[in-house]
Design a protein around this motif. Structure first.
Motif, PDB file in Angstrom:
ATOM      1  N   LYS A 174      20.704   5.504  -3.977  1.00 45.59           N
ATOM      2  CA  LYS A 174      20.980   6.565  -4.961  1.00 45.59           C
ATOM      3  C   LYS A 174      21.153   7.917  -4.305  1.00 45.59           C
ATOM      4  O   LYS A 174      22.044   8.698  -4.678  1.00 45.59           O
ATOM      5  CB  LYS A 174      19.852   6.613  -5.992  1.00 45.59           C
ATOM      6  CG  LYS A 174      20.041   7.668  -7.081  1.00 45.59           C
ATOM      7  CD  LYS A 174      18.942   7.578  -8.126  1.00 45.59           C
ATOM      8  CE  LYS A 174      19.150   8.606  -9.230  1.00 45.59           C
ATOM      9  NZ  LYS A 174      18.100   8.483 -10.291  1.00 45.59           N
ATOM     10  N   TYR A 175      20.288   8.227  -3.327  1.00 46.31           N
ATOM     11  CA  TYR A 175      20.271   9.571  -2.744  1.00 46.31           C
ATOM     12  C   TYR A 175      20.794   9.633  -1.309  1.00 46.31           C
ATOM     13  O   TYR A 175      20.820  10.711  -0.707  1.00 46.31           O
ATOM     14  CB  TYR A 175      18.845  10.125  -2.775  1.00 46.31           C
ATOM     15  CG  TYR A 175      18.313  10.346  -4.173  1.00 46.31           C
ATOM     16  CD1 TYR A 175      18.819  11.354  -4.991  1.00 46.31           C
ATOM     17  CD2 TYR A 175      17.286   9.544  -4.678  1.00 46.31           C
ATOM     18  CE1 TYR A 175      18.318  11.563  -6.276  1.00 46.31           C
ATOM     19  CE2 TYR A 175      16.773   9.741  -5.958  1.00 46.31           C
ATOM     20  CZ  TYR A 175      17.301  10.745  -6.747  1.00 46.31           C
ATOM     21  OH  TYR A 175      16.801  10.959  -8.019  1.00 46.31           O
ATOM     22  N   GLY A 176      21.188   8.496  -0.748  1.00 49.73           N
ATOM     23  CA  GLY A 176      21.671   8.495   0.626  1.00 49.73           C
ATOM     24  C   GLY A 176      20.591   8.818   1.633  1.00 49.73           C
ATOM     25  O   GLY A 176      20.813   9.574   2.585  1.00 49.73           O
ATOM     26  N   LEU A 177      19.415   8.227   1.460  1.00 50.44           N
ATOM     27  CA  LEU A 177      18.265   8.552   2.301  1.00 50.44           C
ATOM     28  C   LEU A 177      18.137   7.581   3.474  1.00 50.44           C
ATOM     29  O   LEU A 177      18.579   6.427   3.401  1.00 50.44           O
ATOM     30  CB  LEU A 177      16.969   8.495   1.463  1.00 50.44           C
ATOM     31  CG  LEU A 177      16.916   9.391   0.237  1.00 50.44           C
ATOM     32  CD1 LEU A 177      15.582   9.231  -0.459  1.00 50.44           C
ATOM     33  CD2 LEU A 177      17.174  10.839   0.604  1.00 50.44           C
ATOM     34  N   PRO A 178      17.483   8.032   4.554  1.00 54.12           N
ATOM     35  CA  PRO A 178      17.199   7.133   5.683  1.00 54.12           C
ATOM     36  C   PRO A 178      16.066   6.182   5.331  1.00 54.12           C
ATOM     37  O   PRO A 178      15.360   6.354   4.325  1.00 54.12           O
ATOM     38  CB  PRO A 178      16.793   8.097   6.792  1.00 54.12           C
ATOM     39  CG  PRO A 178      16.218   9.271   6.065  1.00 54.12           C
ATOM     40  CD  PRO A 178      17.021   9.405   4.804  1.00 54.12           C
ATOM     41  N   GLU A 179      15.880   5.192   6.180  1.00 57.32           N
ATOM     42  CA  GLU A 179      14.832   4.199   5.907  1.00 57.32           C
ATOM     43  C   GLU A 179      13.447   4.804   6.021  1.00 57.32           C
ATOM     44  O   GLU A 179      12.554   4.488   5.235  1.00 57.32           O
ATOM     45  CB  GLU A 179      14.974   3.021   6.876  1.00 57.32           C
ATOM     46  CG  GLU A 179      13.998   1.892   6.591  1.00 57.32           C
ATOM     47  CD  GLU A 179      14.283   0.663   7.426  1.00 57.32           C
ATOM     48  OE1 GLU A 179      13.426  -0.243   7.437  1.00 57.32           O
ATOM     49  OE2 GLU A 179      15.344   0.612   8.067  1.00 57.32           O
ATOM     50  N   ARG A 180      13.221   5.692   6.988  1.00 54.29           N
ATOM     51  CA  ARG A 180      11.917   6.340   7.169  1.00 54.29           C
ATOM     52  C   ARG A 180      12.089   7.849   6.996  1.00 54.29           C
ATOM     53  O   ARG A 180      13.053   8.433   7.485  1.00 54.29           O
ATOM     54  CB  ARG A 180      11.353   6.054   8.563  1.00 54.29           C
ATOM     55  CG  ARG A 180      11.103   4.595   8.865  1.00 54.29           C
ATOM     56  CD  ARG A 180      10.560   4.446  10.289  1.00 54.29           C
ATOM     57  NE  ARG A 180       9.184   4.888  10.409  1.00 54.29           N
ATOM     58  CZ  ARG A 180       8.660   5.421  11.502  1.00 54.29           C
ATOM     59  NH1 ARG A 180       9.409   5.627  12.575  1.00 54.29           N
ATOM     60  NH2 ARG A 180       7.381   5.771  11.540  1.00 54.29           N
ATOM     61  N   PHE A 181      11.142   8.462   6.308  1.00 53.04           N
ATOM     62  CA  PHE A 181      11.213   9.902   6.107  1.00 53.04           C
ATOM     63  C   PHE A 181       9.839  10.453   5.743  1.00 53.04           C
ATOM     64  O   PHE A 181       8.932   9.718   5.324  1.00 53.04           O
ATOM     65  CB  PHE A 181      12.229  10.266   5.009  1.00 53.04           C
ATOM     66  CG  PHE A 181      11.905   9.679   3.650  1.00 53.04           C
ATOM     67  CD1 PHE A 181      11.062  10.323   2.756  1.00 53.04           C
ATOM     68  CD2 PHE A 181      12.472   8.463   3.266  1.00 53.04           C
ATOM     69  CE1 PHE A 181      10.774   9.781   1.503  1.00 53.04           C
ATOM     70  CE2 PHE A 181      12.192   7.907   2.021  1.00 53.04           C
ATOM     71  CZ  PHE A 181      11.345   8.568   1.142  1.00 53.04           C
ATOM     72  N   VAL A 185      17.656  16.927   6.965  1.00 55.86           N
ATOM     73  CA  VAL A 185      16.880  17.319   5.786  1.00 55.86           C
ATOM     74  C   VAL A 185      17.690  17.004   4.534  1.00 55.86           C
ATOM     75  O   VAL A 185      18.860  17.396   4.414  1.00 55.86           O
ATOM     76  CB  VAL A 185      16.536  18.819   5.822  1.00 55.86           C
ATOM     77  CG1 VAL A 185      15.768  19.209   4.566  1.00 55.86           C
ATOM     78  CG2 VAL A 185      15.719  19.143   7.069  1.00 55.86           C
ATOM     79  N   HIS A 186      17.062  16.314   3.613  1.00 54.58           N
ATOM     80  CA  HIS A 186      17.706  15.907   2.366  1.00 54.58           C
ATOM     81  C   HIS A 186      17.020  16.628   1.209  1.00 54.58           C
ATOM     82  O   HIS A 186      15.894  16.269   0.817  1.00 54.58           O
ATOM     83  CB  HIS A 186      17.599  14.396   2.185  1.00 54.58           C
ATOM     84  CG  HIS A 186      18.141  13.612   3.340  1.00 54.58           C
ATOM     85  ND1 HIS A 186      19.399  13.049   3.339  1.00 54.58           N
ATOM     86  CD2 HIS A 186      17.585  13.320   4.558  1.00 54.58           C
ATOM     87  CE1 HIS A 186      19.608  12.437   4.493  1.00 54.58           C
ATOM     88  NE2 HIS A 186      18.521  12.590   5.249  1.00 54.58           N
ATOM     89  N   TYR A 187      17.676  17.647   0.667  1.00 51.74           N
ATOM     90  CA  TYR A 187      17.123  18.384  -0.475  1.00 51.74           C
ATOM     91  C   TYR A 187      17.719  17.810  -1.750  1.00 51.74           C
ATOM     92  O   TYR A 187      18.920  17.898  -1.986  1.00 51.74           O
ATOM     93  CB  TYR A 187      17.432  19.876  -0.354  1.00 51.74           C
ATOM     94  CG  TYR A 187      17.077  20.660  -1.596  1.00 51.74           C
ATOM     95  CD1 TYR A 187      15.763  20.679  -2.085  1.00 51.74           C
ATOM     96  CD2 TYR A 187      18.051  21.378  -2.299  1.00 51.74           C
ATOM     97  CE1 TYR A 187      15.433  21.376  -3.229  1.00 51.74           C
ATOM     98  CE2 TYR A 187      17.727  22.085  -3.439  1.00 51.74           C
ATOM     99  CZ  TYR A 187      16.415  22.081  -3.904  1.00 51.74           C
ATOM    100  OH  TYR A 187      16.093  22.769  -5.047  1.00 51.74           O
ATOM    101  N   LEU A 188      16.872  17.225  -2.602  1.00 51.97           N
ATOM    102  CA  LEU A 188      17.330  16.525  -3.798  1.00 51.97           C
ATOM    103  C   LEU A 188      17.213  17.357  -5.057  1.00 51.97           C
ATOM    104  O   LEU A 188      17.683  16.923  -6.119  1.00 51.97           O
ATOM    105  CB  LEU A 188      16.531  15.223  -3.977  1.00 51.97           C
ATOM    106  CG  LEU A 188      16.433  14.292  -2.758  1.00 51.97           C
ATOM    107  CD1 LEU A 188      15.687  13.024  -3.135  1.00 51.97           C
ATOM    108  CD2 LEU A 188      17.803  13.987  -2.189  1.00 51.97           C
TER     109      LEU A 188
END
Length: 282
Positions: free
Chosen positions: A95-102, A160-163
């Protein structure tokens, strides 16, 4: 009304404007001062969310006594964060295009949330070859230009992923999916995200402000000196590469029940019973 003769219990979140006046406009400082000063004189009891806030209020308002400023910590819906249905890590990644670990930082973009120290630590680690992805949620407030500008002007743009604001169910899922929660606040009354992370089974990296130190009586936390980016970088490196996540998560899940809403509600009921029939102080 401040001239009420009825007994009252007021939650005075904090007096942050005293310690960090630069985070408030002149009008905001005046309003906070007037309302809090008046409340301190009239309320029968003022609930404080930590021993730090209790001592802060007693030092600021010398007419108060400890019995008028009881400590009742924040409550958390333990069962919801532990077991309620929420999107899986795979769904959130898609959904958000996130990495596996964060690492996860849920916080409104206010100055006192101290996002920039986190970004500085991540930048230092990236320069040394360790890239730790960060996911941030929260609305844009006064610190947004500085925080988002810091990301755009650096090598952190893809890291950095700001949602922004996300649905509550997604928030719960992000807590569960994160390797660590991070909270870098400069000032809090009591850190609810730490309690939520503990309920979700996610270990925590947090600033060493007094309310967070108080939580060490019950929870295991990885603390760092506030506004010390190199120190935070060292804590993050150790946690990310060799930290014992499972042990901390298990300990915190056992200990978080003392902060459940049922436990907190009993303390409020005891306080309400105590003040019932008392006249407000004028």
């Amino acid at each position: 009304a401040f001239d009420s003769v009825r007994p009252s219990v007021v939650s005075m979140h904090d007096i942050q404007h005293v310690h960090f006046p630069q985070f408030f406009t002149r009008s905001e400082r005046r309003t906070r001062r007037l309302y809090r000063d008046a409340t301190s004189r009239v309320a029968t009891a003022i609930q404080s969310s930590s021993a730090f806030i209790q001592s802060d209020l007693l030092a600021r308002y010398r007419h108060l006594t400890p019995d008028r400023v009881p400590v009742i910590h924040e409550g958390v819906d333990v069962n919801h964060f532990a077991s309620a249905p929420a999107p899986s890590a795979e769904v959130l990644r898609s959904k958000y295009g996130l990495p596996e670990r964060f690492v996860f930082y849920p916080a409104q973009l206010w100055p006192h949330k101290n996002h920039v120290t986190v970004l500085d630590a991540l930048d230092e680690l990236a320069g040394a070859g360790l890239v730790i992805p960060l996911v941030m949620t929260g609305a844009k407030y006064d610190a947004a230009p500085a925080v988002l500008g810091r990301i755009e002007r650096s090598r952190l743009r893809g890291q950095v992923h700001y949602l922004g604001l996300v649905p509550f169910e997604d928030l719960v899922g992000l807590y569960r999916s994160a390797q660590y929660l991070i909270n870098a606040s400069l000032h809090e009354s009591n850190c609810l995200p730490i309690l939520e992370a503990a309920a979700a089974g996610t270990p925590v990296i947090a600033s060493d402000i007094p309310p967070n130190k108080e939580l060490l009586r019950d929870l295991q936390l990885n603390l760092f000196p506030r506004q010390d980016a190199p120190a935070l970088a060292r804590v993050m490196r150790l946690a990310w590469t060799s930290g014992d996540r499972a042990a901390q998560a298990a300990h915190n899940r056992r200990s978080i029940e003392g902060y459940s809403w049922s436990a907190v509600a009993r303390k409020y009921l005891e306080l309400f019973s105590r003040v019932a029939g008392q006249r407000s102080r004028n």
